[in-house]
Write a protein that holds these residues in place. Structure first.
Motif, PDB file in Angstrom:
ATOM      1  N   SER A   1       0.841  -1.188   0.000  1.00  0.00           N
ATOM      2  CA  SER A   1       0.000   0.000   0.000  1.00  0.00           C
ATOM      3  C   SER A   1       0.875   1.236   0.000  1.00  0.00           C
ATOM      4  O   SER A   1       1.969   1.223   0.563  1.00  0.00           O
ATOM      5  N   ARG A   2       0.363   2.302  -0.600  1.00  0.00           N
ATOM      6  CA  ARG A   2       1.126   3.543  -0.659  1.00  0.00           C
ATOM      7  C   ARG A   2       0.214   4.718  -0.325  1.00  0.00           C
ATOM      8  O   ARG A   2      -0.487   5.218  -1.206  1.00  0.00           O
ATOM      9  N   PRO A   3       0.207   5.182   0.915  1.00  0.00           N
ATOM     10  CA  PRO A   3      -0.524   6.413   1.228  1.00  0.00           C
ATOM     11  C   PRO A   3       0.054   7.565   0.410  1.00  0.00           C
ATOM     12  O   PRO A   3       1.256   7.599   0.133  1.00  0.00           O
ATOM     13  N   ASP A   4      -0.786   8.507   0.036  1.00  0.00           N
ATOM     14  CA  ASP A   4      -0.294   9.638  -0.752  1.00  0.00           C
ATOM     15  C   ASP A   4       0.755  10.430   0.022  1.00  0.00           C
ATOM     16  O   ASP A   4       1.766  10.850  -0.538  1.00  0.00           O
ATOM     17  N   VAL A   5       0.525  10.629   1.294  1.00  0.00           N
ATOM     18  CA  VAL A   5       1.482  11.333   2.156  1.00  0.00           C
ATOM     19  C   VAL A   5       1.537  10.621   3.504  1.00  0.00           C
ATOM     20  O   VAL A   5       0.503  10.227   4.047  1.00  0.00           O
TER      21      VAL A   5
END
Length: 228
Positions: free
Chosen positions: A35-39
């Protein structure tokens, strides 16, 4: 806050997945389960706060484009429904657990105060539903307040760290001054001993050596006169 210091963009983390035996674990380091949170906002104490900026806006933009009030309400209701679905999707990603030392909260950024207001007007329970899922809806104003709060926490942490460093340096300075004082005390005693030794030597020379030299000198003078 500084990029990659106080926050990271598109940071890859392992998502929590459900195994066949019912045991929760983290995803492997590669593959679609990452997963990659935007920030990812860095918090003091090695904590993290995930921020998602992919709030659905299509229905709201359609609502802004129509003239009829009924059609606008319909699109606003669709906008609220899309936000609710996105909240549920974020909750399933469980960013808080995957990030480790993280608040049990994910920030969902809605890039317009009016868009968030329209969604909450169409679905008054949306905000409470988000909190129950560990997702906080954030407008630009509330996001700015959140960022300033995080920056303030970092500033206080930096002050505390500097205070601790000053205490350590002060203790080290005291120890080194005490060490120098010991050396100076030893030097003073050595100089005092040297002066005493010098004075004893001068006194011995005057009371013993010079008396004998004067006696020898007097005998020499008398002998010379007698021979003359």
């Amino acid at each position: 806050m500084m990029p990659h210091v106080d926050f990271s963009e598109q940071r890859s983390i392992g998502a929590v997945v459900q195994e066949r035996d019912g045991r929760e674990t983290y995803a492997v380091s590669s593959g679609n389960r990452r997963s990659r949170p935007d920030v990812t906002i860095h918090l003091p104490g090695e904590g993290f706060l995930a921020l998602d900026a992919k709030a659905p806006m299509d229905s709201y933009l359609r609502a802004c484009a129509v003239v009829g009030a009924g059609e606008r309400r319909e699109h606003c209701a669709g906008h609220a429904k899309a936000l609710r679905a996105h909240i549920d999707a974020l909750a399933k990603r469980d960013y808080a657990r995957a990030l480790g030392k993280s608040p049990a909260l994910v920030v969902l950024f809605v890039p317009s105060e009016a868009a968030l207001s329209a969604a909450l007007h169409a679905d008054p329970t949306l905000l409470e539903h988000g909190f129950s899922q560990g997702v906080a809806l954030s407008s630009p104003v509330t996001l700015l307040a959140l960022a300033r709060t995080c920056a303030s926490a970092w500033a206080h942490t930096a002050i505390n760290d500097q205070a601790d460093e000053i205490i350590v340096l002060g203790r080290r300075l005291y120890e080194r001054m005490a060490n120098v004082a010991q050396h100076l005390d030893k030097l003073g005693k050595a100089l005092e001993k040297s002066v005493k030794t010098y004075n004893d030597t001068v006194a011995s020379m005057e009371s013993r050596l010079l008396v004998t030299v004067r006696s020898v000198s007097s005998l020499t003078e008398n002998s010379t006169k007698t021979l003359s």
